[in-house]
Design an enzyme around this catalytic site. Structure first.
Site, PDB file in Angstrom:
ATOM      1  N   GLY A  44       3.017   0.295   1.857  1.00  0.00           N
ATOM      2  CA  GLY A  44       3.308   1.706   2.106  1.00  0.00           C
ATOM      3  C   GLY A  44       2.403   2.211   3.203  1.00  0.00           C
ATOM      4  O   GLY A  44       1.340   1.631   3.443  1.00  0.00           O
ATOM      5  N   GLN A  49      -2.249   8.596   7.823  1.00  0.00           N
ATOM      6  CA  GLN A  49      -3.170   7.465   8.006  1.00  0.00           C
ATOM      7  C   GLN A  49      -3.246   7.001   9.462  1.00  0.00           C
ATOM      8  O   GLN A  49      -4.216   6.338   9.844  1.00  0.00           O
ATOM      9  CB  GLN A  49      -2.728   6.297   7.117  1.00  0.00           C
ATOM     10  CG  GLN A  49      -2.852   6.592   5.626  1.00  0.00           C
ATOM     11  CD  GLN A  49      -2.378   5.432   4.786  1.00  0.00           C
ATOM     12  OE1 GLN A  49      -1.196   5.319   4.468  1.00  0.00           O
ATOM     13  NE2 GLN A  49      -3.295   4.555   4.414  1.00  0.00           N
ATOM     14  N   CYS A  90      -6.053   0.851  -0.814  1.00  0.00           N
ATOM     15  CA  CYS A  90      -5.589   1.739   0.250  1.00  0.00           C
ATOM     16  C   CYS A  90      -5.991   1.167   1.600  1.00  0.00           C
ATOM     17  O   CYS A  90      -7.142   0.730   1.765  1.00  0.00           O
ATOM     18  CB  CYS A  90      -6.201   3.136   0.072  1.00  0.00           C
ATOM     19  SG  CYS A  90      -5.640   4.332   1.293  1.00  0.00           S
ATOM     20  N   LEU A  91      -5.075   1.174   2.548  1.00  0.00           N
ATOM     21  CA  LEU A  91      -5.383   0.644   3.876  1.00  0.00           C
ATOM     22  C   LEU A  91      -6.452   1.488   4.570  1.00  0.00           C
ATOM     23  O   LEU A  91      -7.100   1.025   5.501  1.00  0.00           O
ATOM     24  CB  LEU A  91      -4.107   0.595   4.717  1.00  0.00           C
ATOM     25  CG  LEU A  91      -3.015  -0.328   4.162  1.00  0.00           C
ATOM     26  CD1 LEU A  91      -1.746  -0.215   4.974  1.00  0.00           C
ATOM     27  CD2 LEU A  91      -3.491  -1.762   4.059  1.00  0.00           C
ATOM     28  N   HIS A 132       1.085   7.720  -4.342  1.00  0.00           N
ATOM     29  CA  HIS A 132      -0.103   7.423  -3.528  1.00  0.00           C
ATOM     30  C   HIS A 132       0.118   7.904  -2.090  1.00  0.00           C
ATOM     31  O   HIS A 132      -0.761   8.490  -1.465  1.00  0.00           O
ATOM     32  CB  HIS A 132      -0.373   5.904  -3.563  1.00  0.00           C
ATOM     33  CG  HIS A 132      -1.481   5.463  -2.677  1.00  0.00           C
ATOM     34  ND1 HIS A 132      -2.714   5.056  -3.141  1.00  0.00           N
ATOM     35  CD2 HIS A 132      -1.559   5.348  -1.325  1.00  0.00           C
ATOM     36  CE1 HIS A 132      -3.481   4.729  -2.112  1.00  0.00           C
ATOM     37  NE2 HIS A 132      -2.801   4.899  -1.009  1.00  0.00           N
ATOM     38  N   GLU A 133       1.342   7.683  -1.569  1.00  0.00           N
ATOM     39  CA  GLU A 133       1.641   8.075  -0.178  1.00  0.00           C
ATOM     40  C   GLU A 133       1.768   9.584  -0.019  1.00  0.00           C
ATOM     41  O   GLU A 133       1.274  10.146   0.970  1.00  0.00           O
ATOM     42  CB  GLU A 133       2.946   7.403   0.300  1.00  0.00           C
ATOM     43  CG  GLU A 133       2.962   5.885   0.251  1.00  0.00           C
ATOM     44  CD  GLU A 133       1.793   5.221   0.955  1.00  0.00           C
ATOM     45  OE1 GLU A 133       1.471   4.075   0.614  1.00  0.00           O
ATOM     46  OE2 GLU A 133       1.161   5.862   1.832  1.00  0.00           O
ATOM     47  N   HIS A 136      -1.464  11.155   0.398  1.00  0.00           N
ATOM     48  CA  HIS A 136      -1.970  11.099   1.779  1.00  0.00           C
ATOM     49  C   HIS A 136      -1.491  12.313   2.575  1.00  0.00           C
ATOM     50  O   HIS A 136      -2.261  12.901   3.338  1.00  0.00           O
ATOM     51  CB  HIS A 136      -1.483   9.815   2.487  1.00  0.00           C
ATOM     52  CG  HIS A 136      -2.319   8.599   2.232  1.00  0.00           C
ATOM     53  ND1 HIS A 136      -3.659   8.542   2.527  1.00  0.00           N
ATOM     54  CD2 HIS A 136      -1.987   7.390   1.727  1.00  0.00           C
ATOM     55  CE1 HIS A 136      -4.125   7.343   2.197  1.00  0.00           C
ATOM     56  NE2 HIS A 136      -3.133   6.625   1.709  1.00  0.00           N
TER      57      HIS A 136
HETATM   58  O1  LIG Z   1      -1.149   3.825   1.461  1.00  0.00           O
HETATM   59  C1  LIG Z   1      -1.714   2.756   1.687  1.00  0.00           C
HETATM   60  O2  LIG Z   1      -2.887   2.689   2.064  1.00  0.00           O
HETATM   61  C2  LIG Z   1      -0.984   1.433   1.412  1.00  0.00           C
HETATM   62  C3  LIG Z   1      -1.245   1.123  -0.033  1.00  0.00           C
HETATM   63  C4  LIG Z   1      -0.021   1.494  -0.821  1.00  0.00           C
HETATM   64  C5  LIG Z   1      -0.283   1.339  -2.293  1.00  0.00           C
HETATM   65  C6  LIG Z   1      -1.466   1.772  -2.888  1.00  0.00           C
HETATM   66  C7  LIG Z   1      -1.631   1.638  -4.268  1.00  0.00           C
HETATM   67  C8  LIG Z   1      -0.633   1.074  -5.036  1.00  0.00           C
HETATM   68  C9  LIG Z   1       0.524   0.640  -4.428  1.00  0.00           C
HETATM   69  C10 LIG Z   1       0.688   0.774  -3.069  1.00  0.00           C
HETATM   70  C11 LIG Z   1      -1.650  -0.346  -0.223  1.00  0.00           C
HETATM   71  O3  LIG Z   1      -2.808  -0.664   0.470  1.00  0.00           O
HETATM   72  S1  LIG Z   1      -0.519  -1.511   0.331  1.00  0.00           S
HETATM   73  C12 LIG Z   1      -1.341  -2.955  -0.295  1.00  0.00           C
HETATM   74  C13 LIG Z   1      -0.840  -3.271  -1.689  1.00  0.00           C
HETATM   75  C14 LIG Z   1       0.047  -4.318  -1.820  1.00  0.00           C
HETATM   76  C15 LIG Z   1       0.582  -4.602  -3.072  1.00  0.00           C
HETATM   77  C16 LIG Z   1       0.255  -3.824  -4.186  1.00  0.00           C
HETATM   78  C17 LIG Z   1      -0.633  -2.766  -4.045  1.00  0.00           C
HETATM   79  C18 LIG Z   1      -1.187  -2.481  -2.786  1.00  0.00           C
HETATM   80 ZN   LIG Z   2      -3.424   4.697   0.937  1.00  0.00          ZN
END
Ligand SMILES: O=C(O)C[C@@H](Cc1ccccc1)[C@H](O)SCc1ccccc1
Ligand SMILES: [Zn+2]
Length: 166
Positions: A44, A49, A90-91, A132-133, A136
């Site tokens: 996501g 971001q 979170c990235l 989560h998005e 943001h």
């Molecule tokens: O928004 C972001 O930073 C990308 C996030 C999205 C996410 C956060 C928490 C739970 C689910 C999704 C992640 O860094 S993407 C990496 C990832 C991959 C598989 C499962 C969870 C997170």
């Molecule tokens: Zn995030």
């Protein structure tokens, strides 16, 4: 590829504005966001971001990375009081993972990349990720749900890494 802002960058705290027009310029941003997300890699990415303060989210939860989803001006409604925990990352907070509880099932209304309105019900990882998005877009980060002590430790560690990177 776009640069991803990292905590505690204050620009991550900006509240994003609604999209006025879904046009080719916005679709260029969306394509750049997908390229950035797949490269990270992540499932996501919110426009906040990448320092673009518009209410745009891209996601792809598939293993094959071939099921892209776009949410423009998303509106979310919890469909249950039940909370589901997830070890979130979170990235924008690289290397840290914390358990966060969020409503287990939500309704999402948004525009797609052609500007058409759609509505979906989400549970499991889709529900966690979209919430989560959307956080943001509100200038919120998953570290806001842990104790001040934990958040300050994460902030110190990342500030040190950023200093060492010059
Ligand atoms: O928004 C972001 O930073 C990308 C996030 C999205 C996410 C956060 C928490 C739970 C689910 C999704 C992640 O860094 S993407 C990496 C990832 C991959 C598989 C499962 C969870 C997170
Ligand atoms: Zn995030």
């Amino acid at each position: 590829k776009l640069e991803i802002l990292e905590f505690p960058d204050p620009r991550l705290r900006t509240v994003a504005k609604p999209v006025e027009k879904v046009d080719d310029e916005l679709r260029k941003l969306i394509d750049d966001m997908f390229e950035t997300m797949y490269d990270a890699p992540g499932i996501g990415l919110a426009a906040t971001q990448v320092d673009v303060h518009k209410r745009v989210i891209v996601m792809d939860l598939s293993d094959e990375k071939n099921e892209p989803q776009v949410f423009i001006n998303p509106e979310i409604t919890p469909l249950t009081e039940e909370l589901a925990p997830y070890e979130e990352g979170c990235l924008s907070v690289p290397g840290f993972y914390e358990k966060v509880k969020r409503p287990a099932r939500v309704m999402i209304k948004a525009l797609d990349r052609d500007g058409n309105a759609f509505e979906i019900e989400a549970d499991e990882l889709l529900a966690t990720c979209i919430q989560h998005e959307i956080d943001h877009l509100e200038g919120k980060l998953f570290v806001d749900y842990v104790s001040r002590l934990k958040r300050d430790r994460i902030k110190k560690k990342l500030e040190k890494v950023h200093r060492l990177q010059g």
